[in-house]
Enzyme design. Structure first.
Site, PDB file in Angstrom:
ATOM      1  N   GLY A   1     -16.068   3.335   3.786  1.00 25.29           N
ATOM      2  CA  GLY A   1     -14.994   4.246   3.381  1.00 25.29           C
ATOM      3  C   GLY A   1     -14.184   3.731   2.208  1.00 25.29           C
ATOM      4  O   GLY A   1     -13.094   4.227   1.943  1.00 25.29           O
ATOM      5  N   GLN A   2     -14.702   2.720   1.496  1.00 22.85           N
ATOM      6  CA  GLN A   2     -13.984   2.212   0.322  1.00 22.85           C
ATOM      7  C   GLN A   2     -13.703   3.348  -0.652  1.00 22.85           C
ATOM      8  O   GLN A   2     -14.605   4.084  -1.047  1.00 22.85           O
ATOM      9  CB  GLN A   2     -14.820   1.126  -0.378  1.00 22.85           C
ATOM     10  CG  GLN A   2     -14.118   0.518  -1.592  1.00 22.85           C
ATOM     11  CD  GLN A   2     -14.960  -0.540  -2.312  1.00 22.85           C
ATOM     12  OE1 GLN A   2     -16.089  -0.846  -1.898  1.00 22.85           O
ATOM     13  NE2 GLN A   2     -14.421  -1.080  -3.392  1.00 22.85           N
TER      14      GLN A   2
ATOM     15  N   HIS B   1      -6.915  -5.672   2.322  1.00 24.07           N
ATOM     16  CA  HIS B   1      -5.737  -5.148   2.990  1.00 24.07           C
ATOM     17  C   HIS B   1      -5.190  -6.253   3.893  1.00 24.07           C
ATOM     18  O   HIS B   1      -5.952  -6.820   4.698  1.00 24.07           O
ATOM     19  CB  HIS B   1      -6.096  -3.965   3.885  1.00 24.07           C
ATOM     20  CG  HIS B   1      -6.716  -2.793   3.179  1.00 24.07           C
ATOM     21  ND1 HIS B   1      -6.035  -1.618   2.946  1.00 24.07           N
ATOM     22  CD2 HIS B   1      -7.956  -2.592   2.668  1.00 24.07           C
ATOM     23  CE1 HIS B   1      -6.832  -0.749   2.340  1.00 24.07           C
ATOM     24  NE2 HIS B   1      -8.010  -1.317   2.158  1.00 24.07           N
TER      25      HIS B   1
ATOM     26  N   HIS C   1     -10.436  -5.281  -3.185  1.00 21.90           N
ATOM     27  CA  HIS C   1      -9.094  -5.459  -2.624  1.00 21.90           C
ATOM     28  C   HIS C   1      -9.195  -5.820  -1.162  1.00 21.90           C
ATOM     29  O   HIS C   1     -10.086  -5.359  -0.449  1.00 21.90           O
ATOM     30  CB  HIS C   1      -8.230  -4.213  -2.818  1.00 21.90           C
ATOM     31  CG  HIS C   1      -8.835  -2.943  -2.301  1.00 21.90           C
ATOM     32  ND1 HIS C   1      -9.825  -2.272  -2.970  1.00 21.90           N
ATOM     33  CD2 HIS C   1      -8.605  -2.243  -1.169  1.00 21.90           C
ATOM     34  CE1 HIS C   1     -10.174  -1.195  -2.285  1.00 21.90           C
ATOM     35  NE2 HIS C   1      -9.450  -1.149  -1.176  1.00 21.90           N
TER      36      HIS C   1
ATOM     37  N   ASP D   1       0.852  -1.188   0.000  1.00 23.79           N
ATOM     38  CA  ASP D   1       0.000   0.000   0.000  1.00 23.79           C
ATOM     39  C   ASP D   1       0.891   1.243   0.000  1.00 23.79           C
ATOM     40  O   ASP D   1       1.897   1.315   0.701  1.00 23.79           O
ATOM     41  CB  ASP D   1      -0.912   0.004   1.237  1.00 23.79           C
ATOM     42  CG  ASP D   1      -2.061   1.002   1.104  1.00 23.79           C
ATOM     43  OD1 ASP D   1      -3.227   0.555   1.005  1.00 23.79           O
ATOM     44  OD2 ASP D   1      -1.796   2.228   1.095  1.00 23.79           O
ATOM     45  N   ILE D   2       0.507   2.229  -0.780  1.00 27.63           N
ATOM     46  CA  ILE D   2       1.305   3.443  -0.927  1.00 27.63           C
ATOM     47  C   ILE D   2       1.265   4.290   0.346  1.00 27.63           C
ATOM     48  O   ILE D   2       2.147   5.130   0.575  1.00 27.63           O
ATOM     49  CB  ILE D   2       0.796   4.252  -2.151  1.00 27.63           C
ATOM     50  CG1 ILE D   2       1.889   5.158  -2.691  1.00 27.63           C
ATOM     51  CG2 ILE D   2      -0.463   5.038  -1.828  1.00 27.63           C
ATOM     52  CD1 ILE D   2       1.562   5.722  -4.082  1.00 27.63           C
TER      53      ILE D   2
ATOM     54  N   ASN E   1     -12.861  -3.230   2.800  1.00 25.72           N
ATOM     55  CA  ASN E   1     -13.876  -2.189   2.829  1.00 25.72           C
ATOM     56  C   ASN E   1     -14.825  -2.398   1.658  1.00 25.72           C
ATOM     57  O   ASN E   1     -14.385  -2.600   0.526  1.00 25.72           O
ATOM     58  CB  ASN E   1     -13.219  -0.808   2.741  1.00 25.72           C
ATOM     59  CG  ASN E   1     -12.417  -0.483   3.987  1.00 25.72           C
ATOM     60  OD1 ASN E   1     -12.834  -0.797   5.099  1.00 25.72           O
ATOM     61  ND2 ASN E   1     -11.255   0.139   3.812  1.00 25.72           N
TER      62      ASN E   1
HETATM   63  P1  AMP Z   1      -9.838   1.471   0.463  1.00 29.82           P
HETATM   64  O1  AMP Z   1     -10.035   2.683   1.319  1.00 29.82           O
HETATM   65  O2  AMP Z   1     -10.173   0.187   1.163  1.00 29.82           O
HETATM   66  O3  AMP Z   1     -10.501   1.611  -0.886  1.00 29.82           O
HETATM   67  O4  AMP Z   1      -8.274   1.383   0.229  1.00 29.82           O
HETATM   68  C1  AMP Z   1      -7.608   1.879  -0.882  1.00 29.82           C
HETATM   69  C2  AMP Z   1      -6.144   1.787  -0.588  1.00 29.82           C
HETATM   70  O5  AMP Z   1      -5.420   1.942  -1.800  1.00 29.82           O
HETATM   71  C3  AMP Z   1      -5.627   2.852   0.381  1.00 29.82           C
HETATM   72  O6  AMP Z   1      -5.060   2.219   1.528  1.00 29.82           O
HETATM   73  C4  AMP Z   1      -4.564   3.591  -0.443  1.00 29.82           C
HETATM   74  O7  AMP Z   1      -3.458   3.982   0.325  1.00 29.82           O
HETATM   75  C5  AMP Z   1      -4.199   2.556  -1.497  1.00 29.82           C
HETATM   76  N1  AMP Z   1      -3.669   3.084  -2.741  1.00 29.82           N
HETATM   77  C6  AMP Z   1      -4.203   4.035  -3.530  1.00 29.82           C
HETATM   78  N2  AMP Z   1      -3.439   4.241  -4.615  1.00 29.82           N
HETATM   79  C7  AMP Z   1      -2.388   3.371  -4.524  1.00 29.82           C
HETATM   80  C8  AMP Z   1      -1.252   3.083  -5.337  1.00 29.82           C
HETATM   81  N3  AMP Z   1      -1.033   3.733  -6.491  1.00 29.82           N
HETATM   82  N4  AMP Z   1      -0.387   2.137  -4.933  1.00 29.82           N
HETATM   83  C9  AMP Z   1      -0.611   1.483  -3.779  1.00 29.82           C
HETATM   84  N5  AMP Z   1      -1.654   1.695  -2.958  1.00 29.82           N
HETATM   85  C10 AMP Z   1      -2.535   2.630  -3.322  1.00 29.82           C
END
Ligand code: AMP
Length: 118
Positions: free
Chosen positions: A88-89, A97, A95, A28-29, A82
């Site tokens: 909060g998705q 986590h 995906h 995760d970024i 999520n």
């Molecule tokens: P969610 O809130 O469950 O939709 O989680 C989305 C996740 O994607 C968040 O934890 C972000 O930090 C992660 N995210 C968004 N863009 C990127 C990216 N380019 N590379 C890696 N993680 C990302």
């Protein structure tokens, strides 16, 4: 295309952990734990609710492979998915986590009133 589809296509780079024909795992970024990995199907399903159960068979095996690769099978980890607006998705591409690398606090209420609805 959503951001995860752009990662799958190679348009946007990711810090890859594991990949096979159907699934991809990457860091995760914006990590919320010492280890924070996202696991996605390469094919886009908007969220968990609309994902066919047969996809989850392969995905759950793949998540376990990722856990073994990162040593999390020994120390433990948390899976978070999520699903939809109230969760909060942010990215509308299924995906999970995988969170680990430390003892994780267990408080997801975030100030929400848990008495009203239950
Ligand atoms: P969610 O809130 O469950 O939709 O989680 C989305 C996740 O994607 C968040 O934890 C972000 O930090 C992660 N995210 C968004 N863009 C990127 C990216 N380019 N590379 C890696 N993680 C990302």
């Amino acid at each position: 295309m959503n951001i995860f589809e752009r990662i799958v296509s190679g348009e946007i780079p990711c810090n890859k952990v594991l990949e096979n024909d159907d699934f991809l795992a990457f860091h995760d970024i914006s990590p919320r734990a010492p280890i924070h990995i996202l696991v996605i199907p390469k094919k886009c399903y908007e969220n968990f609710q609309v994902t066919p159960p047969e996809v989850m068979v392969g995905l759950s095996s793949f998540i376990k492979e990722v856990a073994v690769k990162m040593g999390l099978d020994k120390t433990g980890y948390r899976l978070v998915c999520n699903c939809g607006e109230n969760s909060g998705q942010e990215v509308m591409h299924l995906h999970f986590h995988i969170l680990g690398g430390t003892k994780l606090p267990w408080d997801n209420t975030n100030g929400a009133n848990t008495h009203d609805k239950f």
